[in-house]
Design a protein around this motif. Structure first.
Motif, PDB file in Angstrom:
ATOM      1  N   HIS A 219      21.461   8.265  67.857  1.00 47.13           N
ATOM      2  CA  HIS A 219      20.781   7.698  66.598  1.00 47.13           C
ATOM      3  C   HIS A 219      21.830   7.419  65.804  1.00 47.13           C
ATOM      4  O   HIS A 219      21.703   6.594  64.650  1.00 47.13           O
ATOM      5  N   GLU A 220      22.962   8.369  65.773  1.00 47.09           N
ATOM      6  CA  GLU A 220      23.983   8.236  64.696  1.00 47.09           C
ATOM      7  C   GLU A 220      25.357   7.199  65.161  1.00 47.09           C
ATOM      8  O   GLU A 220      26.241   7.486  64.510  1.00 47.09           O
ATOM      9  N   ASP A 221      25.087   6.761  66.248  1.00 49.48           N
ATOM     10  CA  ASP A 221      26.101   5.700  66.707  1.00 49.48           C
ATOM     11  C   ASP A 221      27.379   6.572  66.758  1.00 49.48           C
ATOM     12  O   ASP A 221      28.485   6.086  66.633  1.00 49.48           O
ATOM     13  N   GLU A 222      27.675   7.795  67.276  1.00 42.26           N
ATOM     14  CA  GLU A 222      28.836   8.683  67.337  1.00 42.26           C
ATOM     15  C   GLU A 222      29.050   8.754  68.713  1.00 42.26           C
ATOM     16  O   GLU A 222      30.610   9.086  68.994  1.00 42.26           O
ATOM     17  N   LEU A 223      27.976   8.638  69.721  1.00 44.73           N
ATOM     18  CA  LEU A 223      28.370   8.989  71.174  1.00 44.73           C
ATOM     19  C   LEU A 223      29.224   7.808  72.017  1.00 44.73           C
ATOM     20  O   LEU A 223      30.053   7.790  72.603  1.00 44.73           O
ATOM     21  N   ILE A 224      28.211   6.571  71.967  1.00 48.90           N
ATOM     22  CA  ILE A 224      28.593   5.589  72.662  1.00 48.90           C
ATOM     23  C   ILE A 224      29.254   4.560  71.705  1.00 48.90           C
ATOM     24  O   ILE A 224      28.743   3.932  70.803  1.00 48.90           O
TER      25      ILE A 224
END
Length: 227
Positions: free
Chosen positions: A207-212
């Protein structure tokens, strides 16, 4: 291992009020939640969120062996530990045949924790903590880190995610990803599908756009953020 215990719920079945109260207070320092019962008047269907079971053998209206059998029937992968004053060799053998560990009373509290950790070590060694999710590398499933509930993925989402996960911190081209997920013959047809499935994964686990991460003009990368 301490980090894992803090995410788990332990169920304690102990009819002695002094011991049950002590276990509730002591185990609360290690586990996310401690559920204590003093007899068998509980619903087994309500135990689906329990991660570890700690059972006495002598309890009102039943015995720990029978409780263990029912738990193992419903939740065969969940560990059951007997904590009991029954210390005869036949009790220990029966307890180990039905459950996963047998600890006689009186017991050392720190030894109890050490045995629980040792029992859980193999079960959770394939778990990888990735921000708000837990990845089980062995069974290819993802769980919410806080609630421990499984995050459902479609077959394609799972194949896409675990390809990124197996190459964590490595930038993969769109062509590489499409070849792996859909095959070499579908490059053109699946270009838009890749965007759709990446967005779907982000909505479920990132949800925080940090992983992908999007590697503009190239492809995508799954990153392992420092916590």
């Amino acid at each position: 291992m301490e980090d894992i215990l803090k995410k788990l719920t332990i169920f304690v079945l102990e009819d002695d009020p002094t011991i049950s109260k002590f276990l509730h207070v002591f185990l609360s320092d290690y586990f996310k939640k401690v559920m204590v019962k003093t007899d068998n008047r509980f619903s087994y269907s309500d135990l689906c969120d329990i991660d570890v079971f700690l059972l006495d053998i002598e309890i009102p209206f039943d015995n720990g062996y029978e409780v263990c059998k029912r738990i193992k029937t419903l939740y065969p992968q969940k560990p059951v530990i007997f904590l009991t004053a029954h210390s005869q060799i036949e009790d220990k053998i029966k307890g180990l045949e039905l459950g996963d560990e047998f600890i006689p009373k009186p017991f050392e509290p720190l030894e109890l924790i050490a045995r629980i950790k040792n029992l859980l070590k193999d079960r959770y060694k394939h778990h990888f903590y990735l921000k708000s999710v837990v990845v089980d590398e062995q069974i290819h499933k993802i769980f919410d880190r806080e609630t421990r509930t499984e995050i459902p993925l479609s077959k394609t989402e799972s194949k896409l995610f675990f390809y990124l996960f197996e190459n964590i911190d490595i930038s993969l081209s769109r062509e590489q990803i499409i070849n792996h997920v859909w095959g070499e013959s579908d490059q053109t047809n699946q270009a838009n599908s890749l965007n759709v499935y990446i967005n779907s994964l982000r909505n479920k686990i990132d949800h925080e756009d940090e992983l992908i991460q999007t590697i503009y003009g190239y492809g995508y990368k799954l990153s392992a953020p420092k916590e």
